[in-house]
Design an enzyme around this catalytic site. Structure first.
Site, PDB file in Angstrom:
ATOM      1  N   GLN A 132       8.304   5.513   6.250  1.00 18.36           N
ATOM      2  CA  GLN A 132       7.062   5.185   6.950  1.00 18.36           C
ATOM      3  C   GLN A 132       6.835   6.122   8.123  1.00 18.36           C
ATOM      4  O   GLN A 132       5.747   6.641   8.332  1.00 18.36           O
ATOM      5  CB  GLN A 132       7.132   3.746   7.479  1.00 18.36           C
ATOM      6  N   GLY A 158       6.736  -4.164  12.970  1.00 15.85           N
ATOM      7  CA  GLY A 158       5.892  -3.357  12.085  1.00 15.85           C
ATOM      8  C   GLY A 158       5.938  -1.893  12.443  1.00 15.85           C
ATOM      9  O   GLY A 158       5.985  -1.532  13.615  1.00 15.85           O
ATOM     10  N   GLU A 184       2.295   2.442  11.241  1.00 16.64           N
ATOM     11  CA  GLU A 184       1.383   3.369  11.901  1.00 16.64           C
ATOM     12  C   GLU A 184       1.967   4.109  13.103  1.00 16.64           C
ATOM     13  O   GLU A 184       1.460   5.157  13.487  1.00 16.64           O
ATOM     14  CB  GLU A 184       0.112   2.604  12.317  1.00 16.64           C
ATOM     15  N   GLY A 227       1.985  -6.135   7.966  1.00 20.65           N
ATOM     16  CA  GLY A 227       2.431  -6.654   6.668  1.00 20.65           C
ATOM     17  C   GLY A 227       3.826  -7.245   6.693  1.00 20.65           C
ATOM     18  O   GLY A 227       4.052  -8.369   6.243  1.00 20.65           O
ATOM     19  N   ARG A 249      13.060  -5.292  14.851  1.00 16.76           N
ATOM     20  CA  ARG A 249      14.112  -5.288  13.840  1.00 16.76           C
ATOM     21  C   ARG A 249      13.679  -4.434  12.636  1.00 16.76           C
ATOM     22  O   ARG A 249      12.546  -4.539  12.173  1.00 16.76           O
ATOM     23  CB  ARG A 249      14.326  -6.729  13.395  1.00 16.76           C
ATOM     24  N   LEU A 283      13.983  -3.836   8.855  1.00 18.12           N
ATOM     25  CA  LEU A 283      14.411  -4.575   7.670  1.00 18.12           C
ATOM     26  C   LEU A 283      15.131  -3.679   6.679  1.00 18.12           C
ATOM     27  O   LEU A 283      16.031  -4.113   5.973  1.00 18.12           O
ATOM     28  CB  LEU A 283      13.196  -5.216   6.992  1.00 18.12           C
ATOM     29  N   ASN A 284      14.674  -2.431   6.594  1.00 16.00           N
ATOM     30  CA  ASN A 284      15.226  -1.515   5.600  1.00 16.00           C
ATOM     31  C   ASN A 284      15.118  -0.090   6.152  1.00 16.00           C
ATOM     32  O   ASN A 284      14.041   0.501   6.136  1.00 16.00           O
ATOM     33  CB  ASN A 284      14.429  -1.663   4.295  1.00 16.00           C
ATOM     34  N   ILE A 303       0.826  -1.212   0.000  1.00 20.53           N
ATOM     35  CA  ILE A 303       0.000   0.000   0.000  1.00 20.53           C
ATOM     36  C   ILE A 303       0.862   1.264   0.000  1.00 20.53           C
ATOM     37  O   ILE A 303       0.413   2.331   0.400  1.00 20.53           O
ATOM     38  CB  ILE A 303      -1.008  -0.014   1.176  1.00 20.53           C
TER      39      ILE A 303
END
Ligand code: MOS
Length: 744
Positions: free
Chosen positions: A642, A706, A709, A512, A632, A634-635, A469
């Protein structure tokens, strides 16, 4: 040197497609003989359609059909058939169902024509007479009718049971704050409007390009509503131009486009206009009453948080709004309550961390007031009352590096130099304020399947039906897969957004990466084992009698960890096994034990500087430091984006965004991007994102919690607190507009 990708700042693998226009969105797919739909919306908020006259519309050359409740084809009769995977309890809205009007802007006709402008013109000729009934869109007016939702919404935790005795403790405590807090209703306003292009494949089969955060959610909705089989309906939605929750549930343009296609046996596209983007879900408002009390030594004694939130007459939308007040701080006496009240509107929808920024606006504003009254630094107040466990549910956290977030954020911001006195900093006409708040959001993992296909040329394709998204899902799945098999990212293709791919829930709730990421890794590991077994079958294999945990998959080879000079290439291994591809599908499920025994959340510490023009009341957010503890990373590059996006939405919530209702008409009035204010580049200055190191191997096997948000969660409250520090004025109603700053 061997290069790994997870944890590295990688650019988006889909970035080039997006900026060159090669990425195709729902309204850009095309088909031979594609017809265009235009929706007619209700002008009243409640009542009945008395007459609807489509004669003039039908007479326009190029108009193919006009659908209304009078000629709607038969669809599923039972309301439950319209419930999608994230539907709240109730009966979902059904377009063109009958003559009843339940909200202003409700779709009441679909004009289908040879082109869009013909459809739009013809839609203007549809004549409607109504029998209006009295409507109510003002939450204050239905306060007395508030009720505890009789049926819990799946996936949403109800407020925890009260603990201790918050009232007695409040009465006895020496230092108290009490207040009513309110936010505004807000609409998601993604750049891409909602749209559906349905391609008629003949023989009753359709391919659907829908704006949706989960292709299989739309697919299931269509098969249930229209009585089709899964094999007849494929939903393909590779790119989503922002959604922020507005694309979690199938929206009415999907129903209308599929209905028209099946009836006309011809491909149809339906696109909503910007103002029609204000005719379905939104972030609910709420009447929040909040009280907190402490001892002179700043120990919290009592917290009480009561909320009445609006929903529609047809569904009981629910979100976790007050729960944060029961778990963010240590306090022995806590009561939280959550009630709903019905308005003549559409059902609210999940929007950008649904519930958290709303509830935290009350909690974190009140704690700021309390720190001021106590004469203690706001960060110190929070550290003093730090919750070591989730006291609401009595569970330990899977991980919680919030202390480090406070510390690193404060350091980066220069918080130690803050003079606690409001109105103590000024530069020319501008008052300067420094405020902070805590953010908190759920860390979830959802059951998800993925498949991986490795071919002898060393290329790997991974896929799961989730969506990207705009969060960077394609990229992180590519990184995970590349590392699992020791490949360069260029040799990996990630596929998402297709109902034909392995099972996935909608992409939402910031789950996600933890869910799809784990599933993809599992599938890649299964491929790895098969490949390894082939490699062992080579005569005099360089890997000897090694076990799979004694080899590394790196540089496109399988090598002994103890002696990397002994290795086998992917092609050699496949040749030995007599195969030219290896495929595996795996399902990743969250640990039931972890879910039962632990509380899993992400946290943040947000520090904000505002500058307020004292004469004009204008507020600028000049500096934000957001220190995030989300497991963690990831990128770091996509992760930072985000958080920045979340902070910008926090600025919007604090200062700009507000869907305004004219209660006489029962209608949102500022339904365009000129009058619904979103932060633009000029409103966004320095945003500094810090990721705090946090180890968490309980939330998901890949250590991810995650972060889609968490960026918005504490931001609006931190801005309100900074405004107080700048001006000495406490604003308890969002957005903080100039009139509220200047009001006496
Ligand atoms: Mo999110 S509001 O679950 O897309």
């Amino acid at each position: 040197m061997h290069i790994t990708h997870v944890g590295q700042p990688r650019s988006r693998v889909d970035g080039r497609k997006k900026v060159t226009g090669a990425a195709t969105y729902a309204a850009e797919f095309t088909a031979p003989d594609l017809a265009q739909g235009y929706i007619v919306s209700s002008a009243i908020a409640r009542g009945k359609i008395r007459t609807i006259d489509v004669t003039a519309a039908l007479a326009v050359p190029g108009v193919i059909q006009v659908f209304t409740h009078e000629n709607r084809p038969r669809t599923a009769w039972r309301g439950s058939k319209y419930q999608d995977e994230v539907a709240p309890p109730g009966t979902p809205f059904r377009a063109l169902y009958d003559e009843t009007i339940v909200y202003s802007g409700q779709p009441i006709a679909l004009v289908v024509a040879e082109d869009f402008e013909i459809a739009r013109y013809a839609a203007s000729l549809v004549r409607v007479t109504y029998a209006p009934e009295r409507h109510e869109t003002d939450l204050e007016k239905v306060r007395e009718k508030a009720y505890v939702p009789p049926k819990k919404r799946s996936g949403i935790r109800p407020p925890p049971n009260p603990r201790g005795d918050s009232e007695t403790a409040f009465a006895a405590a020496p230092v108290k704050v009490e207040g009513e807090y309110r936010i505004a209703m807000e609409h998601h306003n993604p750049m891409e409007p909602h749209a559906t292009t349905v391609v008629w494949e003949g023989d009753g089969k359709i391919t659907v390009h829908d704006k949706i955060q989960g292709a299989q959610n739309s697919q299931a909705y269509i098969t249930n509503v229209f009585g089709l089989s899964k094999g007849d309906v494929r939903v393909v939605a590779p790119f989503i131009g922002g959604a922020f929750g507005s694309g979690l549930r199938p929206q009415y343009q999907l129903f209308l486009a599929v209905m028209a296609t099946l009836e006309l046996r011809r491909s149809v596209r339906v696109v909503l206009t910007r103002d029609q983007m204000f005719t379905f879900g939104f972030r609910p408002d709420g009447l929040q009453s909040f009280s907190v009390a402490a001892n002179e030594d700043a120990t919290l004694q009592s917290i009480r948080h009561d909320l009445i939130q609006n929903t529609s007459h047809f569904e009981d939308y629910q979100e976790a709004t007050v729960n944060w007040s029961a778990m963010l701080y240590h306090c022995e006496n806590v009561t939280t309550t959550y009630k709903l009240a019905k308005l003549d509107t559409y059902t609210p929808a999940d929007m950008r961390a649904p519930g958290s920024p709303t509830g935290l606006f009350a909690l974190e504003s009140a704690l700021d007031e309390l720190s001021h009254k106590l004469g203690i630094d706001p960060v110190q107040l929070r550290l003093k009352n730090y919750a070591e466990v989730d006291e609401g549910e009595g569970k330990p956290f899977t991980s919680k590096e919030l202390r480090a977030a406070y510390q690193l954020g404060a350091e980066r911001f220069g918080w130690a130099r803050r003079n606690p006195e409001p109105r103590s900093m000024r530069e020319g006409r501008e008052l300067i304020g420094w405020g902070m708040a805590t953010g908190m959001w759920e860390a979830n993992m959802m059951k998800t399947s993925a498949r991986a296909i490795l071919t002898a040329d060393g290329r790997l394709e991974v896929g799961t039906a989730t969506a990207d998204i705009g969060t960077g899902t394609y990229t992180i799945l590519t990184q995970i897969a590349a590392d699992a098999l020791g490949l360069p990212m260029e040799k990996v293709t990630a596929l998402v957004g297709d109902s034909d791919l392995p099972m996935s829930p909608v992409e939402g709730g910031s789950w996600g990466a933890a869910s799809a990421g784990t599933a993809v890794e599992l599938a890649c590991h299964a491929v790895r084992e098969k490949l390894f077994n082939h490699a062992k079958g080579i005569n005099d294999s360089p890997l000897g009698g090694a076990k799979v945990n004694e080899v590394a998959f790196r540089d496109e080879r399988i090598a002994l960890i103890s002696d990397p000079s002994r290795s086998v290439s992917i092609a050699e291994a496949m040749r030995a096994g007599g195969v030219d591809r290896i495929e595996a599908e795996e399902t990743a499920s969250p640990s039931k034990i972890t879910q039962a025994r632990y509380a899993s959340y992400t946290h943040s510490a947000v520090f904000v500087e505002v500058r307020v023009d004292e004469e004009l009341g204008q507020i600028r957010v000049t500096r934000v430091v957001d220190a995030v503890a989300a497991g963690r990373i990831l990128n770091p590059k996509t992760a930072r984006s985000q958080i920045m996006g979340g902070v910008v939405f926090g600025i919007g919530m604090a200062l700009h965004e507000e869907s305004m209702t004219d209660h006489n008409l029962g209608r949102f009035m500022n339904h365009n991007l000129a009058e619904y204010h979103l932060p633009v580049n000029a409103d966004v200055e320095n945003i500094d994102v810090i990721f705090v190191e946090e180890k968490d191997n309980l939330t998901s096997p890949i250590g991810v919690k995650g972060l889609g948000e968490i960026g918005i969660c504490g931001t609006a409250a931190a801005i309100a607190n900074a405004l107080f520090h700048a001006t000495g004025k406490r604003v308890r109603q969002l957005p903080i507009t100039i009139d509220k700053v200047l009001a006496e």
